[in-house]
Design a protein around this motif. Structure first.
Motif, short mmCIF file in Angstrom:
data_model
loop_
_atom_site.label_atom_id
_atom_site.label_comp_id
_atom_site.label_asym_id
_atom_site.label_seq_id
_atom_site.Cartn_x
_atom_site.Cartn_y
_atom_site.Cartn_z
N THR A 156 12.46 -82.51 35.05
CA THR A 156 13.67 -82.99 35.72
C THR A 156 13.26 -83.59 37.07
N SER A 157 12.87 -84.85 37.06
CA SER A 157 12.37 -85.50 38.27
C SER A 157 13.43 -85.52 39.36
N ASN A 158 12.94 -85.49 40.61
CA ASN A 158 13.83 -85.50 41.78
C ASN A 158 14.71 -84.24 41.82
N SER A 159 14.12 -83.12 41.37
CA SER A 159 14.90 -81.87 41.31
C SER A 159 15.53 -81.48 42.65
N PRO A 160 14.84 -81.63 43.77
CA PRO A 160 15.49 -81.25 45.03
C PRO A 160 16.54 -82.23 45.52
N GLY A 161 16.57 -83.45 44.94
CA GLY A 161 17.38 -84.50 45.53
C GLY A 161 18.64 -84.89 44.80
N TRP A 162 18.75 -84.59 43.51
CA TRP A 162 19.92 -85.09 42.79
C TRP A 162 21.19 -84.33 43.19
N THR A 163 22.31 -85.04 43.13
CA THR A 163 23.61 -84.41 43.35
C THR A 163 24.45 -84.42 42.07
N ARG A 164 24.07 -85.25 41.11
CA ARG A 164 24.70 -85.32 39.80
C ARG A 164 23.59 -85.34 38.76
N LEU A 165 23.75 -84.56 37.68
CA LEU A 165 22.71 -84.47 36.66
C LEU A 165 23.29 -84.80 35.30
N GLY A 166 22.72 -85.83 34.66
CA GLY A 166 23.09 -86.14 33.30
C GLY A 166 22.41 -85.18 32.34
N VAL A 167 23.18 -84.57 31.43
CA VAL A 167 22.65 -83.59 30.50
C VAL A 167 23.20 -83.87 29.10
N MET A 168 22.53 -83.28 28.12
CA MET A 168 23.07 -83.31 26.76
C MET A 168 22.81 -81.96 26.11
N GLY A 169 23.67 -81.62 25.14
CA GLY A 169 23.52 -80.38 24.41
C GLY A 169 24.25 -80.48 23.09
N LEU A 170 24.02 -79.51 22.21
CA LEU A 170 24.61 -79.53 20.88
C LEU A 170 25.83 -78.61 20.82
N ASP A 171 26.95 -79.19 20.40
CA ASP A 171 28.15 -78.41 20.12
C ASP A 171 28.24 -78.23 18.60
N ASP A 172 27.89 -77.03 18.12
CA ASP A 172 27.99 -76.75 16.69
C ASP A 172 29.02 -75.65 16.41
N THR A 173 29.93 -75.45 17.38
CA THR A 173 30.95 -74.41 17.23
C THR A 173 32.34 -74.99 17.01
N THR A 174 32.65 -76.12 17.63
CA THR A 174 33.98 -76.71 17.47
C THR A 174 34.27 -77.01 16.00
N ASP A 175 33.29 -77.59 15.32
CA ASP A 175 33.38 -77.84 13.89
C ASP A 175 31.98 -77.68 13.32
N PRO A 176 31.65 -76.49 12.79
CA PRO A 176 30.29 -76.24 12.30
C PRO A 176 29.82 -77.25 11.25
N ASP A 177 30.76 -77.86 10.55
CA ASP A 177 30.39 -78.85 9.53
C ASP A 177 30.19 -80.24 10.12
N ASP A 178 30.50 -80.38 11.36
CA ASP A 178 30.37 -81.69 12.02
C ASP A 178 29.88 -81.49 13.45
N PRO A 179 28.62 -81.02 13.64
CA PRO A 179 28.10 -80.79 14.98
C PRO A 179 27.99 -82.10 15.76
N ARG A 180 28.04 -81.97 17.08
CA ARG A 180 28.01 -83.15 17.93
C ARG A 180 27.04 -82.97 19.08
N ILE A 181 26.34 -84.05 19.41
CA ILE A 181 25.54 -84.09 20.64
C ILE A 181 26.47 -84.51 21.76
N VAL A 182 26.60 -83.65 22.76
CA VAL A 182 27.51 -83.90 23.88
C VAL A 182 26.70 -84.42 25.06
N HIS A 183 27.09 -85.57 25.56
CA HIS A 183 26.47 -86.19 26.73
C HIS A 183 27.46 -86.09 27.89
N ALA A 184 27.01 -85.53 29.00
CA ALA A 184 27.94 -85.29 30.11
C ALA A 184 27.16 -85.22 31.42
N PHE A 185 27.92 -85.05 32.51
CA PHE A 185 27.32 -84.94 33.84
C PHE A 185 27.84 -83.69 34.54
#
Length: 391
Positions: A156-185
């Motif tokens: 995670t470059s610029n760890s001491p300096g960022w104020t907003r961080l773009g991340v992604m993660g897997l949501d496999d609970t809302t609909d286990p048959d249709d998991p989604r990659i969630v992109h957010a900040f």
């Protein structure tokens, strides 16, 4: 001497004096393994973090191609500073990419950048060779359209300096048959994360690309940008990330190579052979090495300019963008390693010491092999574009 001066039509933000100041700090930051806080402050004051924000939104309005050229110049002064700032520029480039194609979902990012926010890139995960196509991080819905994120992000470059961080993660609970990659900040002041003090590396030390442990970092609903099915995607958001990341990364390593070639030319002009009494610049073998490095480097600039210019011109290559930009990244980083190696061979044993700038560039340039797309991934991408998927 510069092997590849920008054209006269390129707009620049980084002055020669600012670059000289930043270059003067690079060795200390490398030796002491410290963050480039002073460089970041100067770059902010110069308006460099707003380089690609459109003028009507409060920025300088530089194109991707112009910013890539600026990033190469910054990398020639301080590679680790350029690499870390690159991750901020990637997000601004993605927002610009969408904005110019009629998608306003990241216009808020452009406005916040204009007001001084600094963006970090929290996507990389240990052992995740799917990169944008999958995630080991959990994205847990908060019930109001937002998510909390739980997982470990590396580099995670610029760890001491960022104020907003773009991340992604897997949501496999809302609909286990249709998991989604969630992109957010997520925001720094929102908490829910820990930055580990674990950045003690061979090179790119000032970037302080520390591990970030997400443990409830929250992205509210209006900061959730995409919910995409795992796997390949031609969503403009994914294309924007991929093309921006690869092109700007290539520019950083090409800037390192340019500086190494410059140092080699200066060094062989000063060093003299006891055997002949002449400068090493008159040695046919040394001349061949310098010329070979220059020939290799000269082949990268037209590709970088062409692809960045096509993004600026809204050229639609579709899935072809993956092959084109992955190939650029691999060629740029591998060529940079070759150029720095030849510069070292030309310049003598003094470059083996840590105090040598070429020695530092030799360590810094090695980081290029670890960024996506790596050599294996790029070859897989090209093979699929030519031969179709594996059966």
């Amino acid at each position: 001497m510069a092997a590849n001066p920008a054209t006269f039509t390129d707009r620049q933000i980084l002055t020669d004096d600012l670059l000289a100041t930043i270059r003067g700090r690079a060795a200390d930051h490398d030796r002491e393994n410290t963050f480039f806080a002073d460089d970041l402050a100067d770059l902010k004051a110069a308006g460099y973090l707003q380089a690609m924000v459109p003028e009507h939104l409060g920025g300088a309005g530089l194109t991707l191609r112009e910013t890539a050229r600026e990033q190469a110049r910054l990398a020639g002064a301080a590679p680790a500073t350029a690499l870390a700032v690159n991750m901020h520029h990637v997000w601004v480039a993605v927002a610009r990419y969408l904005h110019e194609r009629g998608d306003d979902s990241l216009d808020w990012l452009l406005r916040e950048t204009a007001h001084g926010e600094v963006f970090g890139f929290g996507y990389s995960e240990a052992g995740n060779d799917l990169v944008l196509l999958g995630s080991r991080t959990e994205a847990r819905p908060d019930g109001d359209g937002g998510y909390t994120f739980h997982g470990r992000k590396i580099f995670t470059s610029n760890s001491p300096g960022w104020t907003r961080l773009g991340v992604m993660g897997l949501d496999d609970t809302t609909d286990p048959d249709d998991p989604r990659i969630v992109h957010a900040f997520v925001t720094r002041d929102g908490g829910g994360f820990e930055i580990l003090d674990d950045w003690d590396t061979l090179g790119m030390r000032a970037s302080q690309s520390c591990t970030t442990v997400l443990d409830g970092a929250h992205a509210r609903a209006d900061r959730v940008i995409r919910r995409l099915q795992p796997g390949p995607s031609l969503d403009p958001y994914v294309l924007g990330i991929f093309t921006s990341f690869e092109i700007l990364l290539a520019s950083v390593y090409t800037g390192i190579a340019d500086r190494a070639l410059q140092l080699a030319v200066e060094t062989v002009g000063r060093r003299r052979s006891m055997k002949t009494g002449k400068a090493y610049s008159q040695d046919p073998d040394i001349r061949w090495r310098v010329a070979s490095a220059a020939l290799a480097l000269d082949g990268i600039w037209p590709q970088l300019d062409q692809l960045a210019g096509e993004v600026d011109a809204l050229v639609d290559r579709g899935a072809g963008w993956f092959r084109a930009t992955a190939g650029l990244k691999v060629r740029a980083t591998e060529t940079a390693r070759y150029v720095v190696d030849e510069a070292i061979r030309c310049s003598g044993g003094s470059t083996y010491f840590n105090r040598s700038e070429l020695g530092r560039l030799y360590r810094d340039v090695l980081a290029g092999i670890f960024h996506p797309s790596d050599d294996e991934s790029a070859h897989s991408t090209v093979a699929q574009s030519l031969l179709g998927p594996l059966e």
